[in-house]
Design a protein around this motif. Structure first.
Motif, PDB file in Angstrom:
ATOM      1  N   PRO A 215     -73.304  -4.826   8.179  1.00  0.00           N
ATOM      2  CA  PRO A 215     -74.136  -3.616   8.297  1.00  0.00           C
ATOM      3  C   PRO A 215     -75.093  -3.393   7.133  1.00  0.00           C
ATOM      4  CG  PRO A 215     -71.925  -3.152   9.063  1.00  0.00           C
ATOM      5  CD  PRO A 215     -71.883  -4.543   8.500  1.00  0.00           C
TER       6      PRO A 215
ATOM      7  N   ALA B 193     -81.881 -11.931   4.458  1.00  0.00           N
ATOM      8  CA  ALA B 193     -81.484 -11.814   5.862  1.00  0.00           C
ATOM      9  C   ALA B 193     -81.337 -13.182   6.503  1.00  0.00           C
ATOM     10  CB  ALA B 193     -82.524 -10.986   6.613  1.00  0.00           C
TER      11      ALA B 193
ATOM     12  N   LEU C 296     -78.003 -14.680   8.188  1.00  0.00           N
ATOM     13  CA  LEU C 296     -77.968 -15.010   9.614  1.00  0.00           C
ATOM     14  C   LEU C 296     -77.638 -16.475   9.828  1.00  0.00           C
ATOM     15  CD1 LEU C 296     -78.432 -13.856  12.456  1.00  0.00           C
ATOM     16  CD2 LEU C 296     -80.823 -14.567  12.253  1.00  0.00           C
TER      17      LEU C 296
ATOM     18  N   SER D 133     -84.990  -5.543  12.259  1.00  0.00           N
ATOM     19  CA  SER D 133     -83.620  -6.031  12.197  1.00  0.00           C
ATOM     20  C   SER D 133     -83.529  -7.321  11.389  1.00  0.00           C
ATOM     21  CB  SER D 133     -83.087  -6.291  13.606  1.00  0.00           C
ATOM     22  OG  SER D 133     -83.795  -7.371  14.197  1.00  0.00           O
ATOM     23  N   VAL D 134     -82.299  -7.728  11.101  1.00  0.00           N
ATOM     24  CA  VAL D 134     -82.078  -9.000  10.406  1.00  0.00           C
ATOM     25  C   VAL D 134     -82.645 -10.162  11.207  1.00  0.00           C
ATOM     26  CG1 VAL D 134     -80.268 -10.675   9.811  1.00  0.00           C
ATOM     27  CG2 VAL D 134     -80.100  -8.321   9.000  1.00  0.00           C
ATOM     28  N   SER D 135     -82.400 -10.176  12.509  1.00  0.00           N
ATOM     29  CA  SER D 135     -82.884 -11.294  13.330  1.00  0.00           C
ATOM     30  C   SER D 135     -84.404 -11.327  13.370  1.00  0.00           C
ATOM     31  CB  SER D 135     -82.303 -11.212  14.741  1.00  0.00           C
ATOM     32  OG  SER D 135     -82.686 -10.006  15.371  1.00  0.00           O
TER      33      SER D 135
ATOM     34  N   VAL E 115     -73.788 -11.866   8.816  1.00  0.00           N
ATOM     35  CA  VAL E 115     -74.542 -10.617   8.828  1.00  0.00           C
ATOM     36  C   VAL E 115     -73.585  -9.424   8.898  1.00  0.00           C
ATOM     37  CG1 VAL E 115     -76.222  -9.220  10.090  1.00  0.00           C
ATOM     38  CG2 VAL E 115     -76.541 -11.699   9.877  1.00  0.00           C
TER      39      VAL E 115
ATOM     40  N   ASN F 132     -76.713  -5.534   5.461  1.00  0.00           N
ATOM     41  CA  ASN F 132     -77.886  -6.397   5.638  1.00  0.00           C
ATOM     42  C   ASN F 132     -78.856  -5.780   6.642  1.00  0.00           C
ATOM     43  OD1 ASN F 132     -75.350  -8.839   5.872  1.00  0.00           O
ATOM     44  ND2 ASN F 132     -76.519  -8.461   3.988  1.00  0.00           N
ATOM     45  N   GLU F 133     -78.319  -5.260   7.735  1.00  0.00           N
ATOM     46  CA  GLU F 133     -79.163  -4.615   8.738  1.00  0.00           C
ATOM     47  C   GLU F 133     -79.838  -3.372   8.173  1.00  0.00           C
ATOM     48  OE1 GLU F 133     -80.094  -5.714  11.506  1.00  0.00           O
ATOM     49  OE2 GLU F 133     -78.579  -7.114  12.279  1.00  0.00           O
TER      50      GLU F 133
ATOM     51  N   CYS G  33     -80.737  -6.993  -0.282  1.00  0.00           N
ATOM     52  CA  CYS G  33     -80.319  -7.267   1.098  1.00  0.00           C
ATOM     53  C   CYS G  33     -79.028  -8.059   1.141  1.00  0.00           C
ATOM     54  CB  CYS G  33     -81.422  -8.012   1.840  1.00  0.00           C
ATOM     55  SG  CYS G  33     -80.980  -8.441   3.540  1.00  0.00           S
TER      56      CYS G  33
ATOM     57  N   THR H 128     -82.815  -4.529   5.816  1.00  0.00           N
ATOM     58  CA  THR H 128     -84.018  -5.011   6.494  1.00  0.00           C
ATOM     59  C   THR H 128     -84.685  -3.892   7.284  1.00  0.00           C
ATOM     60  OG1 THR H 128     -82.707  -5.830   8.376  1.00  0.00           O
ATOM     61  CG2 THR H 128     -83.245  -7.404   6.627  1.00  0.00           C
ATOM     62  N   ARG H 129     -83.900  -2.964   7.812  1.00  0.00           N
ATOM     63  CA  ARG H 129     -84.503  -1.849   8.549  1.00  0.00           C
ATOM     64  C   ARG H 129     -85.371  -0.995   7.624  1.00  0.00           C
ATOM     65  NH1 ARG H 129     -82.439   3.182   9.409  1.00  0.00           N
ATOM     66  NH2 ARG H 129     -80.288   2.539   8.980  1.00  0.00           N
TER      67      ARG H 129
END
Length: 327
Positions: A267, A256, A260, A280-282, A265, A269-270, A224, A273-274
């Motif tokens: 793309p 993540a 954050l 999402s990262v959040s 953050v 990273n997103e 990640c 996690t997806r």
């Protein structure tokens, strides 16, 4: 730059050639992966060099902060390593304490950087390392494990050795230290594998079964945070991880959260996690934050491991885990 600071940088800063894929003997997936991993290494050394020559954290910060967002965390990690080494020298200027006070958003990477310093310092100086957070201090051992696997790959990755015991932290659950080191070894395996998931799984599955959960978790963090895999590759990794997929997700959520918190953050990273966390990262970061609430004091297991287990369980769809979590 004074002659003293030039000399200090020259003496303290490792050779950038040591971060080359060809020098390390790591797997070469393709030129894009090579460039990514070598830029990680050079960014780390850029931060290290800035901290080695600066009078203190405030002077080093502009140079470290100028690193591109994809690699800035690694520069902060390198800076923390250099400040930790300087703190261990006579005088004890407490550079790391000031560095953390000024850059708390990079606390995860800073603690890992202190672990790199641990790997380069004699044990008699380890008591000078600054890692005051009783929860996050285990990241120091993650950094130590990464360093050893990165620079002593034959011993720690291909021969799969690890210390039987480890005398740090002095007041922590001693048996857990080697597990935290394994998390760093797993993270380094993403680099040894050249960001190739097939190579990664081959490396990790060669380790004894009782070590794999920590190794997969460490690898998930690197997948990640550092990136380097396509969506197709990540889907393959998630599928082939099998029972270790929740461990991958736990590590990815840590990566993540680190991204954050630092405002870095990107793309990749997103994407990670997806695929690995299903969110999402959040949202993955929120899982880590919620799992941190009400942690017990260190016991046979440190609170850090309880935290990790809670996060892993949040990503484990098995009925047994759901039942345990409801109790």
């Amino acid at each position: 730059m004074s002659s003293l600071t030039r000399l200090r940088r020259r003496i303290l800063t490792p050779d950038v050639g040591q971060t080359k894929i060809s020098t390390r003997g790591f797997h070469l997936k393709d030129e894009q992966a090579r460039e990514r991993l070598e830029t990680v290494g050079s960014s780390f050394l850029h931060g290290y060099g800035a901290a080695a020559e600066a009078s203190g954290p405030a002077e080093a910060a502009p140079s470290v902060e100028a690193t591109p967002a994809a690699y800035r965390g690694f520069a902060y990690e390198g800076a923390a390593m250099a400040f930790a080494i300087r703190d261990a020298l006579p005088g004890r200027p407490r550079h790391v304490a000031r560095f953390l006070a000024d850059h708390d958003e990079h606390v995860y990477m800073a603690y890992v950087g202190v672990g790199w310093a641990m790997a380069r310092l004699p044990r008699l100086l380890w008591h000078r390392l600054y890692a005051p957070d009783p929860l996050l201090r285990w990241l120091v051992l993650d950094g130590y494990g990464f360093h050893e696997a990165y620079f002593k790959t034959d011993r720690y990755v291909r021969q799969r050795r690890r210390p039987s015991t480890f005398a740090w932290p002095a007041d922590g659950p001693r048996d857990y230290s080697v597990r935290a080191i394994d998390q760093g070894i797993g993270r380094a395996c993403w680099f040894v594998a050249g960001t190739d998931p097939e190579q990664l799984v081959r490396l990790l599955d060669a380790f004894p079964v009782d070590r794999r959960r920590d190794l997969y978790a460490g690898a998930g963090l690197a997948v990640c945070y550092a990136g380097g895999a396509s969506e197709r590759e990540l889907n393959w990794l998630a599928e082939c991880a099998g029972t270790y997929r929740p461990d991958l997700a736990q590590g990815a959520s840590f990566g993540a959260a680190a991204r954050l918190r630092a405002g870095l953050v990107l793309p990749h990273n997103e994407l990670a996690t997806r695929v690995l966390c299903g969110m999402s990262v959040s949202d993955a970061t929120r899982v880590t934050d919620e799992a941190r609430v009400g942690l017990p004091q260190d016991d046979v297991l440190p609170a850090y491991e309880v935290w990790r287990q809670r996060i892993r369980n949040a990503f484990d769809p098995s009925p047994a885990t759901r039942k345990l979590s409801e109790q």
